[in-house]
Structure formats: C-alpha cells, structure tokens
Design an enzyme around this catalytic site. Structure first.
Site, PDB file in Angstrom:
ATOM      1  N   LYS A  95      15.918   5.079  -1.867  1.00  0.00           N
ATOM      2  CA  LYS A  95      15.326   4.538  -3.093  1.00  0.00           C
ATOM      3  C   LYS A  95      15.052   5.691  -4.053  1.00  0.00           C
ATOM      4  CE  LYS A  95      11.026   2.501  -4.853  1.00  0.00           C
ATOM      5  NZ  LYS A  95       9.657   2.034  -4.511  1.00  0.00           N
TER       6      LYS A  95
ATOM      7  N   ASP B 169       8.003   4.880 -11.891  1.00  0.00           N
ATOM      8  CA  ASP B 169       7.689   3.463 -11.706  1.00  0.00           C
ATOM      9  C   ASP B 169       6.433   3.101 -12.481  1.00  0.00           C
ATOM     10  OD1 ASP B 169       7.494   0.861 -10.860  1.00  0.00           O
ATOM     11  OD2 ASP B 169       6.706   1.365  -8.868  1.00  0.00           O
TER      12      ASP B 169
ATOM     13  N   LYS C 269       1.472  -1.143 -13.869  1.00  0.00           N
ATOM     14  CA  LYS C 269       0.421  -0.538 -13.070  1.00  0.00           C
ATOM     15  C   LYS C 269      -0.757  -0.147 -13.952  1.00  0.00           C
ATOM     16  CE  LYS C 269       3.639   1.532  -9.732  1.00  0.00           C
ATOM     17  NZ  LYS C 269       3.214   0.812  -8.517  1.00  0.00           N
TER      18      LYS C 269
ATOM     19  N   ASP D 274       8.291   8.240  -6.651  1.00  0.00           N
ATOM     20  CA  ASP D 274       8.940   7.023  -6.152  1.00  0.00           C
ATOM     21  C   ASP D 274      10.429   7.221  -5.871  1.00  0.00           C
ATOM     22  OD1 ASP D 274       8.388   4.528  -5.227  1.00  0.00           O
ATOM     23  OD2 ASP D 274       8.581   3.509  -7.139  1.00  0.00           O
TER      24      ASP D 274
ATOM     25  N   ASP E 100       6.849  -5.094 -10.225  1.00  0.00           N
ATOM     26  CA  ASP E 100       6.419  -3.860  -9.557  1.00  0.00           C
ATOM     27  C   ASP E 100       6.882  -3.815  -8.097  1.00  0.00           C
ATOM     28  OD1 ASP E 100       5.234  -1.389  -9.411  1.00  0.00           O
ATOM     29  OD2 ASP E 100       3.241  -2.166  -8.941  1.00  0.00           O
TER      30      ASP E 100
ATOM     31  N   GLU F  25      10.002  -3.425  -7.141  1.00  0.00           N
ATOM     32  CA  GLU F  25      11.368  -3.139  -7.596  1.00  0.00           C
ATOM     33  C   GLU F  25      12.196  -2.377  -6.577  1.00  0.00           C
ATOM     34  OE1 GLU F  25       9.765   0.630  -7.488  1.00  0.00           O
ATOM     35  OE2 GLU F  25       8.809  -1.159  -8.308  1.00  0.00           O
TER      36      GLU F  25
ATOM     37  N   ARG G 244      12.655  -2.716  -3.379  1.00  0.00           N
ATOM     38  CA  ARG G 244      13.427  -3.572  -2.472  1.00  0.00           C
ATOM     39  C   ARG G 244      14.661  -4.153  -3.158  1.00  0.00           C
ATOM     40  NH1 ARG G 244       8.241  -7.216  -1.581  1.00  0.00           N
ATOM     41  NH2 ARG G 244       7.424  -5.092  -1.819  1.00  0.00           N
TER      42      ARG G 244
END
Length: 553
Positions: free
Chosen positions: A289, A294, A301, A312, A371, A373, A375
């Site tokens: 990933k 993010d 957030k 991230d 949020d 994202e 996956r």
C-alpha cells in the site's frame, strides 16, 4: 558512575561502506554518513572513537580481556570492566559508563516472553538511540549468538535514520562512521564471513531506504517521486518496471487505485518490478500500500489524526526495500513487487460516499467511508497478482487500520492468512527478524457480512466498528482474489510498527527477507527462515496454477 553516551538520534548510515550525501536523491540535508558491519572493528582509543558494548549480561561475562582491551586501553582497566559488569542489573536494560561518556557497557533483558524476539531487537534499537555519541565516529560491539546476528544488525540499523531537513548538523564534507562489530558466543563463534556481512549490508540498505521514504513528507514524496524511487531501484537491478498511471488505470479497470487517487494533483500509479530467474518453480507477489498522503478524502480526518499520514506508504516502502535486498541476495523464484500508489486527496474529483466503483477483480464496491482507501488500492493489487501474474503466494503489507494498534499493539503487526502453516511461519520469521507479528482472527464466514451492501457486491467499511475491524479490513482484500482461491494469501497490517515516535522504522523489510529466506542461496537467511515444507494445494482444476506443488518457499 552510571551514564550513557551523550546525545541521541544522530544521523549515521549505510552498511559495509554505504555512503549517502546530499548529492544523492533523498539523501537528506547536508549530512554524509556510513555504517559499517564487520567481524573486526580494529583497535582504537575510546577517546578518539567512543565504544559501546551491548549484549546479554551472561554473554558479556564470557568475554576475555584480550577481546576487549584494544578498544578500551589505555582508558579502562580489566578491574573497571569487571566492576561495571557486577553493577549491571538489567530491568529490562541497564548501562554503565566505563570511562566518561566515551566507553559504555549495556545489558539487554535477560529473559523475553514467547511473543518477543530472542534478540531483544526493540530494546537494542532504543538503547542505541539513547546512547549515540553525537558528532564523532563510534564503534558498537554486539555480543550475541549467531542466530541473533540478523535481527541485531537490523535493530542497529533502525537507530540511524537517513532523512532529515535539519540544518547545521555537520560541517560540509564531514562524514560520520558507525562501525558495528559482532563477537559471537554459543555454538558458532567463528568470525562472520563476507557473504554474511553482504547480507547484513543489503538488509540494512533496504530498511533505511524504506524508512527514508516513509519519513519524507508528501511535498517531496508524491506518487511521481515514489515512482522515481522504484525506477532507481529497477535501474540498479537491471529491471524495467511496468507502470500503469492516471487515466490508463481507469481504462484498464483499476477502479480501486484510480478512485482513491483521481482527485490528487499527481495521478495514481500501479507499478510492478518483476524478477524472473530461469529455473524458478513458483511465483511470489508482494503487494504494498503506497498512499503517499491520506487526508481521509471527503470523509476527512481531524486536525489531530491527520499529521503523520505521510507514513501511509509504509507498506509499499517495505516492499521496495525488501525487493531490492532479496534480488541482490540471489532470489531464485519469480518475485513481483507491486506498488499501489495514490494520494487520498480532497478535491472536486474526489470519490464521494455512496459512489460505486468496479475494481479490477470485477466486483463492485459501494463506498461508505473514503478514509478506508487502503483496502481499495490493495484489492486491485492482489487481483492483478492473481489474474495477470498467476502468483502462487500473494502477500500484501500495509498501514491499513488504526485498529491494528489496539488489536495487536505498537510493536506487533497484525497478521491474517488463509494458511495455518504460514501463520506459524510468519510469527517465527517476525521473532527471527525483530519485525514482530501477531495473528488476528481469520474467520470470513462470520466476519465478511460486515461489508453487506444492498446495491453493490460489498461496501468498503464495516457496519460494526466493534467487530474485529482489522481482521475485516484484511478480509475485504482477500475477497478480491476469492476465499476459495487455492494459493497462499498473507496480509500484514503494520499501521503501528511503521514508526516509533516521530521516526519511521523501516518495518517489513527484515520480515520479508526472513520469511522468504530459503528462496535465496544465503546461508544466514536460510538459517532464520522458518519455512521449507512442501505441500500440495487442491482446488479448481481449471486454474492454471492449481496443479502445481505449492511449497513454503
């Protein structure tokens, strides 16, 4: 007099003559530094080269004065050494000054639990960070068993991150060297060979590469910058990456990666590095990933949870560092490194809650939380690994859920896999490398219903946050290769271990090298790799790879 080396968290780098300066991409600030692993660091007055001896107290007590005096005389006598050892009382660690702040001895925990690394890797990293000698060359002498050399070297490496934008640390052109010597105790006390030192070098470079990428903010590490890092590694290894970028992702059906990254200035990217040696018997895919930042998207957030989201991309950074090291160590199987790169930004083109995207698997996903994202991009990555690369083993690694730290803690990544053998193997590889993992509940028949949607194949976020959130997030990814897929699937959620305090750890590089070590010819990696059993997988005979013997590498 109890003390520790003065200063902390200074920059030293590399391994076995790795040097980075500000002329190299991402070298960071104006510092040039190197870290040297060696079987013998040579003699030096501690006044000119401070020295730190580290090990279990029982191992330190086995050292003879002949092994020590070249690094301690004329400042320290045998009597002072013995007195220092007698005062050490590690609980869990302890240090004692031998001569001012220039010579120090430190004892690691005498006992660790079954869920920790025998090397006490986390304590070792913490101790060295707190005992850095500052702006001078230094020597670290590690006293350990041969089986702990790899984890110990990786632990030392984590104490010396590369990235900085602080000014005035060193004079222009000044270089620091940290020399790490191993004194072995136990069954194998032979000096480390050049091949072992090279293995430690490659692992250290991989860890520090991953940590540097994670530490670098998005204004310097957007998706295109990350792609440049991938291309640089590919050029070094003689591999041209496959790159699918921007609108091409949308046209080819990568609705997950495209949907997450389409609002950002720098477009989303799926990049693949492929190592395909002759005589390979199986295909392995590592999927990382790479969310370079993010914001949470439109499900934005808060101001307190958004800082730190440059991390991230930790999974993709780990895959890049591990791939580089594995290929350099002569990986014998087909190995594909997939980087799912996107910035989850807020903008006019951002994905909205209620939007429905079709992912590369062909399945449709109703977005109920932008949020969640990671996956989505990983689902496209594992689908590509399964459908296009025909992988036998797919491992995805990601800073996936904040709930991971609650489920398995700050030091142990969460582990989810469809194979009980690989679950045990991953835990052992974590202990042997210092990158700890802890299994999470794997029960798709009970948990996947959390993603039920009335209008699509699934939603992307759970209905009940209190029901094994981290396990469910992993199951979402597996759903896009199928719960009945006959291959091996492993999911590593390392949201908490990706950093300690304000610095990245390079988590994942050592774990992947240890887990897949027997796919190399390296004796040290073969020793610490816990897997090597052949077994057959039954499944759909129409699948091209189902008739193969799938073995633990």
């Amino acid at each position: 007099m109890r003390s520790a080396w003065s200063g902390r968290d200074r920059l030293c780098a590399g391994a076995l003559e790795l040097t980075r300066g500000d002329g190299m991409r991402g070298g960071g600030g104006s510092v040039s530094e190197q870290l040297v692993f060696t079987a013998s660091a040579g003699d030096a007055d501690p006044h000119t080269r401070p020295v730190l001896f580290v090990g279990l107290l029982s191992n330190l007590q086995k050292l003879t004065w002949a092994q020590l005096k070249g690094k301690l005389e004329p400042r320290v006598s045998p009597e002072v050494w013995q007195t220092a050892l007698s005062t050490l009382n590690p609980n869990p660690i302890d240090t004692c000054s031998l001569w001012l702040n220039y010579a120090v001895v430190a004892a690691l925990p005498s006992k660790v639990s079954r869920h920790n690394s025998p090397s006490s890797a986390h304590f070792l990293t913490r101790l060295i960070r707190n005992c850095s000698s500052g702006r001078t060359n230094q020597c670290i002498v590690l006293v350990c068993e041969y089986t702990e050399v790899f984890a110990s070297a990786c632990a030392v490496t984590r104490a010396f991150p590369l990235f900085t934008r602080r000014t005035g640390l060193l004079e222009p052109g000044e270089k620091l060297t940290v020399t790490v010597e191993f004194i072995l105790v136990g069954e194998n006390t032979k000096p480390l060979t050049e091949s072992v030192l090279t293995c430690l070098l490659n692992a250290a470079e991989g860890i520090r590469l991953a940590a540097r990428i994670v530490d670098t903010p998005c204004n310097e590490m957007n998706t295109d910058d990350f792609l440049a890092e991938i291309e640089l590694v590919g050029s070094e290894l003689g591999i041209i990456p496959t790159v699918i970028r921007g609108e091409e992702l949308n046209h080819k059906g990568f609705g997950g990666i495209y949907g997450v990254g389409k609002a950002a200035v720098n477009p989303p990217i799926l990049a693949i590095l492929s190592h395909t040696p002759e005589d390979a018997t199986q295909t392995i895919a590592w999927v990382g990933k790479g969310i370079v930042y993010d914001t949470g998207g439109l499900s934005i957030k808060s101001k307190t949870y958004m800082p730190g989201m440059k991390r991230d991309c930790g999974g993709a950074a780990a895959v890049l560092g591990a791939f580089r090291a594995a290929v350099k160590q002569g990986f014998r199987e087909n190995l594909h490194a997939l980087f799912c790169l996107a910035e989850n930004a807020v903008g006019a083109n951002a994905t909205r809650p209620d939007d429905i995207h079709q992912l590369y698997s062909g399945k449709t996903v109703e977005i109920n939380n932008t949020d969640a994202e990671g996956r989505l991009v990983l689902a496209d990555g594992v689908s590509y690994a399964c459908k296009d690369l025909k992988a036998d083993v797919i491992l995805d690694i990601a800073t996936l859920t904040g709930a991971q730290g609650i489920a398995t803690g700050k030091y142990h990544a969460g582990l989810l896999t469809n194979s009980e053998e690989w679950e045990r193997a991953c835990v052992k590889a974590g202990q042997n490398s210092g990158d700890l993992v802890q299994p999470m509940v794997y029960c798709p028949e009970l948990h996947f219903s959390e993603f039920t949607s009335a209008v699509a194949d699934m939603k992307n976020f759970v209905a009940d946050r209190a029901n094994a959130m981290s396990s469910c997030a992993g199951l979402f990814i597996e759903a896009h290769i199928g719960f009945d897929w006959p291959g091996i699937w492993v999911h590593i959620d390392m949201a908490s271990p990706v950093h300690t305090g304000a610095r990245a750890t390079g988590y994942g590089v050592a774990l992947l090298l240890a887990l897949f070590g027997r796919a190399t010819d390296d004796a040290l990696l073969n020793l610490i790799s816990p897997v090597g059993v052949n077994f057959a997988t039954e499944g759909d005979n129409t699948m091209e790879n189902c008739c193969k013997k799938r073995r633990l590498v």
